[in-house]
Design a protein around this motif. Structure first.
Motif, PDB file in Angstrom:
ATOM      1  N   GLU A   1      36.450  39.668  55.031  1.00  0.00           N
ATOM      2  CA  GLU A   1      35.183  39.494  54.874  1.00  0.00           C
ATOM      3  C   GLU A   1      34.433  38.127  54.894  1.00  0.00           C
ATOM      4  O   GLU A   1      33.898  37.547  55.731  1.00  0.00           O
ATOM      5  CB  GLU A   1      34.186  40.222  54.161  1.00  0.00           C
ATOM      6  N   LEU A   2      35.586  37.602  53.674  1.00  0.00           N
ATOM      7  CA  LEU A   2      35.591  35.943  54.006  1.00  0.00           C
ATOM      8  C   LEU A   2      35.953  34.955  54.743  1.00  0.00           C
ATOM      9  O   LEU A   2      36.085  34.387  55.095  1.00  0.00           O
ATOM     10  CB  LEU A   2      36.525  35.783  52.433  1.00  0.00           C
ATOM     11  N   ARG A   3      37.100  35.553  55.273  1.00  0.00           N
ATOM     12  CA  ARG A   3      37.932  34.740  56.271  1.00  0.00           C
ATOM     13  C   ARG A   3      37.323  34.334  57.857  1.00  0.00           C
ATOM     14  O   ARG A   3      37.302  33.219  58.056  1.00  0.00           O
ATOM     15  CB  ARG A   3      39.320  35.169  57.142  1.00  0.00           C
ATOM     16  N   GLY A   4      36.400  35.220  58.334  1.00  0.00           N
ATOM     17  CA  GLY A   4      35.521  34.663  59.442  1.00  0.00           C
ATOM     18  C   GLY A   4      36.552  34.880  60.436  1.00  0.00           C
ATOM     19  O   GLY A   4      38.075  34.816  60.226  1.00  0.00           O
ATOM     20  N   GLU A   5      36.173  34.258  61.663  1.00  0.00           N
ATOM     21  CA  GLU A   5      37.086  34.773  62.683  1.00  0.00           C
ATOM     22  C   GLU A   5      37.278  32.454  63.074  1.00  0.00           C
ATOM     23  O   GLU A   5      36.649  32.253  63.730  1.00  0.00           O
ATOM     24  CB  GLU A   5      36.564  34.913  63.915  1.00  0.00           C
ATOM     25  N   LYS A   6      38.699  33.219  63.849  1.00  0.00           N
ATOM     26  CA  LYS A   6      39.152  31.218  64.484  1.00  0.00           C
ATOM     27  C   LYS A   6      38.972  31.080  65.557  1.00  0.00           C
ATOM     28  O   LYS A   6      38.342  32.485  66.236  1.00  0.00           O
ATOM     29  CB  LYS A   6      40.428  31.176  64.479  1.00  0.00           C
TER      30      LYS A   6
ATOM     31  N   GLY B   1      32.761  32.977  57.565  1.00  0.00           N
ATOM     32  CA  GLY B   1      33.430  33.920  56.695  1.00  0.00           C
ATOM     33  C   GLY B   1      32.015  34.903  56.552  1.00  0.00           C
ATOM     34  O   GLY B   1      30.917  33.628  56.439  1.00  0.00           O
ATOM     35  N   LYS B   2      31.676  35.902  56.045  1.00  0.00           N
ATOM     36  CA  LYS B   2      30.789  36.674  55.303  1.00  0.00           C
ATOM     37  C   LYS B   2      30.680  36.526  53.735  1.00  0.00           C
ATOM     38  O   LYS B   2      32.025  35.994  53.374  1.00  0.00           O
ATOM     39  CB  LYS B   2      30.808  38.084  55.344  1.00  0.00           C
ATOM     40  N   ASP B   3      29.225  36.047  53.148  1.00  0.00           N
ATOM     41  CA  ASP B   3      29.075  36.309  51.849  1.00  0.00           C
ATOM     42  C   ASP B   3      28.981  36.873  51.242  1.00  0.00           C
ATOM     43  O   ASP B   3      29.092  38.155  51.647  1.00  0.00           O
ATOM     44  CB  ASP B   3      27.748  35.470  51.593  1.00  0.00           C
ATOM     45  N   ILE B   4      30.115  36.890  49.736  1.00  0.00           N
ATOM     46  CA  ILE B   4      30.684  37.917  49.651  1.00  0.00           C
ATOM     47  C   ILE B   4      29.502  38.047  47.554  1.00  0.00           C
ATOM     48  O   ILE B   4      29.542  37.480  47.023  1.00  0.00           O
ATOM     49  CB  ILE B   4      31.903  38.321  48.478  1.00  0.00           C
ATOM     50  N   ILE B   5      28.355  39.140  47.752  1.00  0.00           N
ATOM     51  CA  ILE B   5      27.667  38.913  46.298  1.00  0.00           C
ATOM     52  C   ILE B   5      28.601  39.984  45.338  1.00  0.00           C
ATOM     53  O   ILE B   5      28.655  41.200  45.906  1.00  0.00           O
ATOM     54  CB  ILE B   5      26.744  39.557  46.424  1.00  0.00           C
ATOM     55  N   THR B   6      29.129  39.530  44.662  1.00  0.00           N
ATOM     56  CA  THR B   6      29.330  40.324  43.440  1.00  0.00           C
ATOM     57  C   THR B   6      28.851  41.076  42.414  1.00  0.00           C
ATOM     58  O   THR B   6      27.614  40.749  41.993  1.00  0.00           O
ATOM     59  CB  THR B   6      30.871  39.434  42.222  1.00  0.00           C
ATOM     60  N   THR B   7      29.267  41.690  41.616  1.00  0.00           N
ATOM     61  CA  THR B   7      28.896  42.804  40.425  1.00  0.00           C
ATOM     62  C   THR B   7      28.960  41.954  39.069  1.00  0.00           C
ATOM     63  O   THR B   7      28.196  42.129  37.961  1.00  0.00           O
ATOM     64  CB  THR B   7      29.571  43.937  40.131  1.00  0.00           C
TER      65      THR B   7
END
Lengths: 507, 611
Positions: free
Chosen positions: B196-201, B230-236
């Motif tokens: 998710e984080l890396r996104g697409e080149k 890349g997509k943002d990640i919401i952690t716990t």
């Protein structure tokens, strides 16, 4: 009288055709070396610091050598010089292992300051001369086992030393002498035998031992029947047997699939599921049958019968095929061992890439892929001289030496390739033609040796650049960059022209 | 013979030549594949790198963001004579560095051709601005924007993970996804959520002429591709709690894991000593230093370390006994400073005797739980101790021990729980009896666990019998989490049995001074912390200090496990640290300055044996 004289003067002359082919190839090679390097080393084609400039020096000196051989050294000298020359080169071949410098993992080069040379290159010449010398003795008979072994040793000794130098590619060229031996009386079945061994090796690696052995049985029985002219009987007996055996693995699978519920899971190779399925069915033994054992078992049943028949009919061909069958089975079962233990890593990889067993576009496969792209992009007429993008920007490795044919393919296209191949074919054809017309056995045999060397280099090198052969690093004769190779082929060819010239005098 | 051998050979020659020409015919005239590939070689793909997704905590604070840095690129073919000293001064490097680089490019002239080489990586924006002003003086040099990671919060390097350039091995394991020079997350959340984080080149396509120089944009950019961020990640993670955990664990070796019992969400996960976030962005620079550090900061102890759980494991044995019926909450066992069967006497603390289950948990009596496990393993229900052992093993596994929990940490390990097979292998079948293996009753011997697993045990008890696999990523738009992170995992022990041990845990903390409770010093009025101390033997020096707890007793909000290596009694270090975290999380502040100060001042590093 007048006509006799003019024909005589023609014959007294040299084979100018060969000289012309030689010059064309050398010149074409030179301008292509320039094309291969001009982008990375921009300079004039005769700039001595570049490869094309250096190659020009090699070419001019090679011309000097050629002149020396044609006009100064008496052609009769070669026959007498065969033994000492052979011995001397053998000493060099062994010495280089201890005294040579290491280049790309093989110890096969002598270095004198900036000049390097490879004894393996001149060994082609000395071995050819030696073979011609031995086999042209009046009492020599290829069918005499002693003579045959001596001749085999003459080929095998330098070949093995070269293998010890890790120059397997150069050693492979010696296999080509088999064609000369064939011309000199060796049975054609030897060629079939070698071809068969290669086929079995490849089939075992790419398909399976089962397919390999089935093919072996098919070819052997077919040859036997062909020899005795009983084709129909063959089709009725052996053909039927082979057909049944060919369907056996499929039949076993289908039967098991029908009788054992969930047999497909067993193929999924989950050991737990496989166990469970197998325990559940009384037909599970079907899956444990290895069709290879059935094939070997049934064919072994026929062996004593064949042996008895060949004894009764005094049919030596049949008994030899029995030996061939056993040797073939042994080869199939040792293939995996040869492949994994005897061959070196890089050699194994090259074969795997060639046979499509492994994709490797960044490693070994890279060279071949880039080379085929370069040649393929040339199309019918090529991109034009010095206009290639693939070869000149370093996409192709070793572009001026082993992969020089890529430049031809890219810049001169299909027509250029055919032109080059035709030049080589004509040259080989011309050498065979001259050899067949010479009275002295020495000249004929030597000529065939030269033809064999040229052919092996041609086929292996070009085959490698277009993906027909594994990557074997040997140069394209007369065209690749490098002094050793150019000089060696020049001497090899011009000795033949000199010998041939001697022949023409007598008529 | 119909044909002479020389003719046959000539025919063979013709066939071989035809073979070569035939193959040439195919690749040069029939098959288009090679022409398309050739144009790939002469089309230049200029890669556009996407920005990497941002990592947030559960309240919306940024844990990992991006900042801009610049790479300095050199195209050696275009470089003209320049003032090395001036350039070195502007770029803030040694003049020799530039000279060496230029010499290296000159040596590899043929290989490089018209390509651009990265000379300096990740230069700060201020330096780049200075360079940009005088760039015209240095033809062949240019800057390239690159975003690098930025860490506004000290949330712990092991938890977040780092991002580095991919190596050969990584490329091989992810065929087709990366190119040399790309970056990828290697550990922690960065690795777990790499996809998710890396996104697409994306890329621009340019055409090169036959001299390799760029001529124009291919088809006016019609086939160019934009990069997808890349997509943002919401952690716990709770950033404040995480940070506080980091601070408390300074100068101590061990882990703290805090979980929200209802959801299995990891609130904080500290592994100490860890990788400082300041070093994360430039991990390559510090990599060797980190790898060679004797305290192994690269090791995420919270999920990778396996330790003997010590007395906290008594809870599990007690619960199994209750479920099996071999133990009642009223069962009394004597304690004469140790269980006296066999040769060994595991020592015990001085307390009254005999005692019941509540008291045994509160006082952490060794002999009580040795008797309890004996009754399970020697129960007449089972044919032999082997069968009983395997049943016991199944119970323990159901608490999440003995196997990987399945959290979203890729590097997680599973610890080990012995079975009959284990002991048959160790001693031979029939050659072991209960006394041989009794140390497992108090969480020693062949029992090993990770700190996250005992945190999960605390959460399981808090929930009265079930847990949700601990995880660190919350579901958000575009980011899915696996179903297993939403499902309750029930243990093999009925939920009704749990309240029988919870009272003992409550007493251990809230029993008051003089009650014999092992953790009365960490009681906080109104928080109803329920806990269990552990003091696990460590063959490498002093005992490990262990504490698990949850609070409040009813409707628990947080479960914590603290595991401090070589720190001694559970009550001395692990219990204060865990209770401070509970207090901080539940009340937003801490009101025990003396205890806090003692923890902050405590330096236990010298007690730990280094590798």
């Amino acid at each position: 009288m007048d006509t006799t004289f003019s024909r005589r003067s023609m014959r007294q002359s040299y084979d100018w055709w060969l000289v012309a082919f030689y010059l064309l190839l050398v010149f074409f090679g030179w301008i292509n070396i320039y094309a291969a390097i001009h982008a990375s080393e921009p300079a004039s084609i005769i700039d001595w610091s570049t490869r094309s400039g250096k190659q020009m020096v090699w070419i001019l000196t090679a011309f000097g050598l050629a002149g020396l051989i044609l006009f100064l050294i008496p052609a009769k000298l070669w026959e007498g010089a065969s033994i000492p020359l052979y011995a001397f080169v053998l000493v060099l071949l062994v010495a280089v292992i201890f005294l040579g410098v290491e280049v790309k993992g093989s110890r096969s080069w002598f270095a004198f300051g900036p000049v390097r040379f490879q004894p393996a290159e001149i060994s082609k010449i000395s071995t050819s001369l030696m073979l011609a010398f031995i086999m042209s003795r009046t009492n020599f008979k290829i069918s005499d086992i002693k003579h045959f072994l001596l001749m085999g040793a003459v080929i095998a000794v330098p070949m093995l030393v070269i293998v010890a130098e890790s120059e397997t590619g150069s050693a492979l060229v010696y296999v080509g002498f088999i064609f000369m031996l064939y011309r000199e009386g060796l049975s054609g079945w030897f060629l079939v035998l070698i071809g068969m061994a290669i086929l079995l090796f490849i089939l075992t690696l790419t398909a399976s031992p089962y397919v390999s052995i089935l093919t072996l049985i098919g070819v052997l029985t077919f040859c036997n029947m062909l020899q005795s002219g009983r084709l129909l009987r063959w089709a009725g007996t052996c053909g039927l047997y082979i057909l049944i055996m060919a369907l056996l693995p499929w039949g076993l699978r289908t039967l098991a699939g029908a009788l054992i519920p969930g047999a497909a899971f067993v193929q999924a190779e989950d050991p737990f599921v496989a166990e469970t399925v197998l325990h559940a069915s009384s037909w599970s033994f079907l899956l444990k049958i290895n069709p290879l054992y059935i094939l070997l078992g049934t064919s072994a049943l026929f062996l004593p019968w064949y042996a008895w028949r060949s004894y009764r009919e005094k049919n030596s061909f049949m008994s030899l095929s029995l030996v061939a069958f056993i040797a073939g089975v042994a080869l199939v079962f040792s293939t995996q061992i040869i492949f994994e233990k005897v061959l070196q890593d890089h050699q194994r990889k090259r074969i795997e890439v060639l046979l499509g067993m492994k994709e490797d576009p960044s490693g070994v496969g890279y060279n071949v892929a880039q080379s085929m792209i370069a040649i393929g992009s040339g199309g019918l007429t090529g991109k034009g001289y010095l206009q290639g993008t693939q070869t000149s920007f370093g996409f192709v490795p070793e572009q001026s030496t082993d992969f020089i044919f890529c430049t031809v393919g890219e810049e001169w296209g299909f027509l250029g390739c055919v032109f080059v191949i035709l030049l080589y074919v004509l040259m080989i054809w011309r050498i065979i033609h001259d050899a067949e017309h010479s009275r002295a056995h020495f000249t004929r045999i030597y000529g065939y040796c030269v033809a064999c060397c040229l052919f092996m280099h041609l086929f292996i090198n070009i085959g490698m650049t277009i993906g027909l052969m594994p990557v074997i690093g040997i140069p394209l004769p007369l065209m690749s960059y490098g002094g050793s190779s150019l000089w060696a082929f020049t001497v090899l060819i011009f000795i033949f022209i000199a010998l041939d010239h001697e022949e023409r005098k007598y008529f | 013979m119909a044909l002479e051998k020389s003719h046959k050979l000539l025919i063979g020659l013709g066939v071989a030549a035809a073979l070569l020409i035939g193959k040439l015919f195919v690749i040069q005239l029939v098959d288009d594949k090679y022409k398309i590939n050739a144009s790939n070689n002469s089309m230049l793909y200029d890669i556009i790198y996407p920005t990497r997704g941002v990592i947030y905590d559960r309240r919306g604070n940024i844990l990992v963001g991006n900042k801009v840095a610049y790479d300095i690129l050199v195209t050696p073919k275009e470089v003209q004579a320049f003032d090395t000293l001036m350039l070195a001064d502007i770029l803030n490097v040694e003049p020799d560095f530039i000279r060496e680089k230029m010499a290296e490019y000159a040596r590899n002239k043929r290989r490089i051709g018209y390509q651009s080489m990265v000379m300096i990586k990740q230069m700060p924006a201020e330096t780049y601005m200075q360079f940009a002003e005088v760039q015209y003086k240095f033809p062949g040099f240019k800057g390239q924007v690159r975003s690098i990671r930025d860490y506004p919060f000290n949330a712990g390097g092991n938890l977040l993970g780092y991002v580095t350039e991919v190596d050969q091995d990584y490329l091989r394991r992810h065929p087709g996804e990366y190119r040399p020079g790309d970056y990828a997350g290697k550990t922690g959340i960065e690795a777990a959520r790499e996809k998710e984080l890396r996104g697409e080149k994306g890329y621009h396509i340019y055409l090169r002429n036959s001299h390799g120089q760029i001529e124009a944009s291919y088809q006016d950019g019609e086939f160019d591709k934009e990069a997808v961020p890349g997509k943002d990640i919401i952690t716990t993670i709770d950033a404040d709690l995480q940070h506080y955990g980091q601070v408390l664990m300074q100068n101590k070796v061990g882990s703290v894991v805090a979980i929200e019992p209802k959801t299995g969400e990891i609130l904080a996960l500290v592994s100490s000593p860890g990788i400082d976030v300041d070093k994360l962005a430039e991990i390559n620079k510090y990599y060797n230093q980190l790898v060679q550090d004797p305290y192994r900061p690269m090791n995420n102890r919270a999920v990778q370390g396996f330790y003997p759980p010590g007395s906290v494991f008594k809870l599990v044995n007690g619960l199994i006994g209750l479920q099996e019926g071999t133990l009642q909450s009223g069962s009394l066992f004597p304690c004469a400073h140790g269980y006296t069967l066999g040769d060994h006497r595991p020592g015990c603390h001085g307390h009254k005797s005999p005692i019941n289950l509540d008291e045994a948990i509160m006082m952490s009596c060794n002999s009580y739980f040795t008797f309890a496990l004996r009754d399970i393993l020697e129960s007449p229900k089972y044919a032999d101790i082997g069968e009983a052992m395997d049943h016991w093993n199944a119970y323990v596994q159901s608490f999440g021990f003995g196997h990987k929990l399945g959290s979203d940490f890729p590097s997680e390990t599973g610890g080990s729980i012995p079975s009959a097979k284990t002991y048959n292998r160790l001693y031979g079948k029939g050659w072991w009896k209960f006394p041989t293996i009794k140390s497992i009753s108090i969480g020693q011997g062949e029992v090993t666990v990770t700190p996250m697993q005992i945190a999960n045990l605390a959460a399981t008890v808090a929930n009265r019998g079930w847990y949700i696999i601990p995880h660190i990523v919350k579901e958000s738009e575009g980011v899915e989490i696996e179903d297993k992170f939403k499902e309750r995992q029930y243990t093999l022990v009925d939920t009704t049995q749990f309240k029988k041990v919870i009272h003992g845990m409550w007493m251990a903390v809230n029993g008051g001074p003089g009650s014999g409770g092992t953790a009365t010093s960490v009681a906080v009025a109104g928080l109803d912390i329920c806990g269990k101390t552990g003091t696990a033997q460590n063959p490498r020096g002093a005992d490990n200090s262990v504490f698990i707890c949850f609070a409040p007793k009813d409707n628990p909000k947080i479960a914590v496990a603290a595991y401090i290596e070589n720190a001694g009694f559970g009550a001395t270090w692990a219990a204060p640290i865990a209770s401070l975290l509970v207090e901080k999380y539940l009340t937003g502040e801490t009101n025990r300055p003396a205890m806090e100060q003692r923890i902050l001042d405590g330096n236990l590093m010298s007690r730990v044996k280094k590798d």
